[in-house]
Scaffold this active site. Structure first.
Site, PDB file in Angstrom:
ATOM      1  N   GLU A   1      12.090   0.528   2.971  1.00 42.66           N
ATOM      2  CA  GLU A   1      13.224   0.396   2.051  1.00 42.66           C
ATOM      3  C   GLU A   1      14.446   1.165   2.532  1.00 42.66           C
ATOM      4  O   GLU A   1      15.565   0.685   2.436  1.00 42.66           O
ATOM      5  CB  GLU A   1      12.796   0.904   0.662  1.00 42.66           C
TER       6      GLU A   1
ATOM      7  N   ASP B   1      13.164  10.863  -2.650  1.00 43.13           N
ATOM      8  CA  ASP B   1      12.712   9.470  -2.756  1.00 43.13           C
ATOM      9  C   ASP B   1      12.569   8.789  -1.397  1.00 43.13           C
ATOM     10  O   ASP B   1      13.413   7.972  -1.034  1.00 43.13           O
ATOM     11  CB  ASP B   1      13.716   8.696  -3.622  1.00 43.13           C
TER      12      ASP B   1
ATOM     13  N   GLU C   1      12.637   6.266 -14.524  1.00 41.77           N
ATOM     14  CA  GLU C   1      13.554   5.150 -14.271  1.00 41.77           C
ATOM     15  C   GLU C   1      13.412   4.055 -15.333  1.00 41.77           C
ATOM     16  O   GLU C   1      13.272   2.877 -15.018  1.00 41.77           O
ATOM     17  CB  GLU C   1      13.327   4.590 -12.858  1.00 41.77           C
TER      18      GLU C   1
HETATM   19  C1  BDP Z   1      12.484   3.877  -5.309  1.00 44.47           C
HETATM   20  C2  BDP Z   1      12.716   2.396  -5.221  1.00 44.47           C
HETATM   21  C3  BDP Z   1      12.394   1.703  -6.515  1.00 44.47           C
HETATM   22  C4  BDP Z   1      11.013   2.095  -6.981  1.00 44.47           C
HETATM   23  C5  BDP Z   1      10.915   3.602  -7.047  1.00 44.47           C
HETATM   24  C6  BDP Z   1       9.502   4.067  -7.403  1.00 44.47           C
HETATM   25  O1  BDP Z   1      14.072   2.172  -4.885  1.00 44.47           O
HETATM   26  O2  BDP Z   1      12.501   0.326  -6.275  1.00 44.47           O
HETATM   27  O3  BDP Z   1      10.730   1.530  -8.214  1.00 44.47           O
HETATM   28  O4  BDP Z   1      11.205   4.147  -5.798  1.00 44.47           O
HETATM   29  O5  BDP Z   1       8.816   4.519  -6.510  1.00 44.47           O
HETATM   30  O6  BDP Z   1      12.567   4.400  -4.020  1.00 44.47           O
HETATM   31  O7  BDP Z   1       9.102   3.996  -8.553  1.00 44.47           O
END
Ligand code: BDP
Length: 723
Positions: A413, A385, A311
């Site tokens: 979340e 996720d 990401e």
């Molecule tokens: C996702 C979240 C994000 C995190 C990512 C992670 O939306 O904010 O940075 O996981 O775990 O679920 O790196």
């Protein structure tokens, strides 16, 4: 006259009700499950006979912390202070310590060989003719853990006169990951700002830090990553390391080590180098020097957590190196000091057009055996996720030569933020008890991560914390249960989430059976309710773009395809679901053959995962005999009905606990019902627009139009605004 009588009757009834029930204190949730409020008089009398004096060392900071906790707990619970003593002078002494620190304990000759340093024994013994209770640790920390266990027995109303308990953690690293930024904001935080007051550190060590350490130690958590995985490199500057050292000092007596998330490109950002290439000698030297500096300040520093090549985060692939190259370089810098690297496998690439669910496995599986001994791969519970439900991550059955560490999300979340009552114990238990079949039947995820399946020395479980500066720590009273169950399962991943829920309810609210049973039932059903009203039958990621609040199954606005709900559900006129079978992305092939065969076959796939693995026709006959479309509507509706039922249950529990917490839970349940209805209606409205099917008879149409749901916007959603 009649009115007066009626008022009198109501008054008498209310008084009688109040007298019969537990005393209602003004409470704000700050004490968490460490509420040492007076036990019922009968219980207190019973326990007092077994707690007449306390014999405990006070040489080390941990011993002092243990003594303080026992004194605080016992005086709170029993309503009287416990005298300290050096020797056993009467019946009912509590003797706490280790064989090494206490000659009295050494003389007891208890079987403590296999305890390990974090383990403990709690046992009723006879000393000089007096019955006593010994709490014996493999180390001071073990004795601290044992003392918390002993207090828990009292708090949950258990007998303490025939004790012979032997406990050792099954998992070595039991870690909270904080997603806290240095500016005080928290990524995916729904309980206020960060509790770390960086600005005032290292001088001001807020009392809350000690309470944080107490709460963690009480459930066996022994590590904390203080900062977010997507934060910058500033945490590694000397100024900030001094602040980190102050926190480490506060946590040390409680057996908690600090860890830091590090940015892979830190040598460039704060080191003045031109590259962060893990094979570059200057880069390697920079990290070695940084590790040396850290250990000068924090001799028991735990190590690094890394989100790399994920990401948008920098990583070794920026230099055409592998994840193993990157992780090993950091591991080598830490190894001389005994530190470890927790390298995340949450890696997928927008450039890769293949099914996102497959990418972490494809990236990491070929590297099995290439990681140095002090590296763990931290893997999310599911391949996508942290969704309300996913199958277990296939990596758990695929990397026998590498210690894999579990990562659960504690912060909700994707599960209703602070307000929805969703107890995550059943989710964690479902994953941990899943059979990977790596070494035949019984190769559960729990056995993979506790290291026993492959005989790994390192093992770990991490939870992304739900802790913030809110007075009640977690944004709601019931969210505290998710912190609690995470810690208990990290200690022993085979515990039952129901038993843990019961412990927590008793400690957090009351031992009154009339309250405990319905509340535990409500908690146990709450996760399934959320799955039903959000993402039933294997659907996932239908949440609003970016902020993840509320339903947006129609959304295709995200820049990246695999951030869009439409990517995941793939609904069209014919059906719905993501084909991951051999006719589709073939993600099923990443599981052991027997499991792959099951998931590959629509008829054999458990219906809870159906739309995760298959694109299924709307008129497909489900096991109930009904069509998929019917079942989808039925599940969404069931989710809302379950929340209504939770509200009804709670409404009957008024008066059993303090008014403050009762009312907040009641209000949050009302929010949850409203939002569950919204989820149901928005999803049904949308999927109906695609399926073109009429609603099954007896099911209410959505309250508003699809257009209305699509028009909703949510500025300033918590946990999201800063990045
Ligand atoms: C996702 C979240 C994000 C995190 C990512 C992670 O939306 O904010 O940075 O996981 O775990 O679920 O790196």
């Amino acid at each position: 006259m009649k009115t007066c009588l009626r008022i009198l009757a109501v008054f008498t009834l209310t008084l009688a009700t109040l007298l019969c029930m537990a005393p209602a204190h003004a409470e704000d949730g700050y004490e968490l499950w460490l509420r040492y409020h007076p036990l019922t008089p009968g219980q207190a009398v019973l326990y007092r006979g077994h707690t007449a004096e306390l014999i405990i060392g006070s040489t080390t900071p941990t011993q002092i912390a243990t003594r303080n906790e026992l004194q605080r707990g016992l005086s709170g619970l029993l309503g009287q202070d416990l005298p300290l003593s050096e020797t056993v002078t009467r019946d009912g002494a509590i003797i706490v310590g280790t064989a090494a620190s206490s000659p009295l304990i050494a003389k007891l000759r208890l079987d403590i060989q296999s305890l390990g340093s974090d383990g403990y024994v709690i046992r009723n013994v006879i000393v000089d003719g007096h019955p006593a209770t010994a709490i014996v640790g493999g180390s001071d920390i073990g004795a601290l853990y044992g003392s918390f266990h002993f207090l828990r027995l009292l708090q949950t109303g258990q007998a303490i006169d025939h004790l012979d308990l032997h406990e050792s953690p099954r998992i070595k690293l039991r870690v909270l990951d904080h997603w806290d930024y240095l500016n005080g904001q928290i990524e995916r935080g729904y309980a206020g700002a960060s509790i770390w007051d960086w600005w005032k550190l290292p001088d001001w060590r807020a009392p809350r830090y000690t309470d944080y350490a107490r709460a963690n130690a009480s459930i066996g958590i022994n590590g904390t990553v203080l900062n977010d995985v997507t934060g910058g490199a500033t945490i590694l500057t000397t100024t900030y390391l001094q602040k980190v050292a102050a926190l480490a000092d506060v946590f040390r007596p409680y057996g908690i080590r600090v860890y830091l998330s590090v940015r892979f490109s830190a040598p460039i950002e704060i080191g003045g180098l031109k590259t962060a290439d893990p094979l570059d000698p200057q880069v390697r030297a920079w990290w070695r020097a940084k590790a040396d500096e850290i250990y000068q300040l924090i001799p028991d520093f735990g190590g690094f957590l890394v989100k790399a090549d994920s990401e948008g985060q920098p990583g070794p692939q920026d230099y055409k190196r592998t994840h193993a190259d990157g992780a090993n370089m950091l591991a080598d810098a830490l190894a001389p000091h005994g530190g470890i690297v927790m390298w995340r496998t949450f890696v997928y690439s927008q450039a890769n057009k293949d099914d996102r669910a497959k990418q972490a496995y494809e990236e990491f599986k070929p590297l099995d055996g290439q990681f140095h001994a002090n590296v763990l791969l931290q893997t999310k519970n599911g391949p996508i996720d942290f969704q309300p439900r996913e199958p277990f991550h296939p990596l758990f059955g695929a990397m026998p030569k590498t210690p894999l560490m579990m990562e659960f999300e504690i912060t909700k979340e994707y599960l209703g933020f602070a307000t929805h009552l969703v107890y995550l114990g059943p989710l964690y238990e479902e994953v941990l008890s899943s059979d990977t079949m790596e070494r035949g039947m019984g190769s559960t995820v729990a056995k993979v991560i506790d290291g026993s399946l492959e005989g790994h020395a390192l093992s770990g479980m991490a939870g992304d914390a739900n802790i913030g500066a809110d007075r009640n720590w977690c944004g709601s009273d019931f969210n505290q249960a998710n912190w609690y169950v995470f810690g208990r399962l990290a200690w022993n991943p085979t515990l039952s989430s129901r038993a843990i829920a019961e412990e927590w309810v008793r400690m957090t609210f009351t031992n009154n059976e009339a309250f405990v049973k319905p509340v535990v039932d409500m908690m146990m059903g709450s996760r399934e309710a959320a799955v039903d009203y959000m993402t039933p039958l294997g659907l996932l990621h239908l949440m609003g773009p970016g902020h993840h609040y509320g339903p947006a199954p129609w959304d295709a606005s995200e820049s990246e395809a695999d951030w869009r709900p439409v990517y995941y559900h793939r609904a069209d006129r014919q059906g719905i679901g993501f084909d991951r079978s051999s006719t589709g992305s073939n993600a099923v092939a990443q599981y052991a053959p027997a499991i792959a065969a099951q998931f590959n076959d629509m008829a054999q796939t458990p219906e809870r995962f159906l739309l995760y693995f298959h694109h299924v026709p709307w008129d497909y006959r489900m096991r109930s005999g009904q069509t998929l479309w019917y079942e989808l509507v039925a599940h969404y509706t069931q989710g809302v009905d379950d929340v209504k039922q939770m509200r009804a249950t709670w409404s009957h529990l008024h008066g059993y606990i303090d008014e403050e917490r009762y009312q907040q839970v009641a209000t949050f349940l009302a929010i949850q019902e409203k939002e569950a209805q919204w989820w149901r209606d928005a999803c049904i409205a949308y999927f109906q627009s695609i399926s073109g099917r009429p609603l099954p008879p007896g099911y209410a149409p959505p309250q508003r139009s699809l257009k209305y749901y699509e028009s909703l916007t949510f500025p300033y959603v918590p946990g999201y605004s800063s990045w």
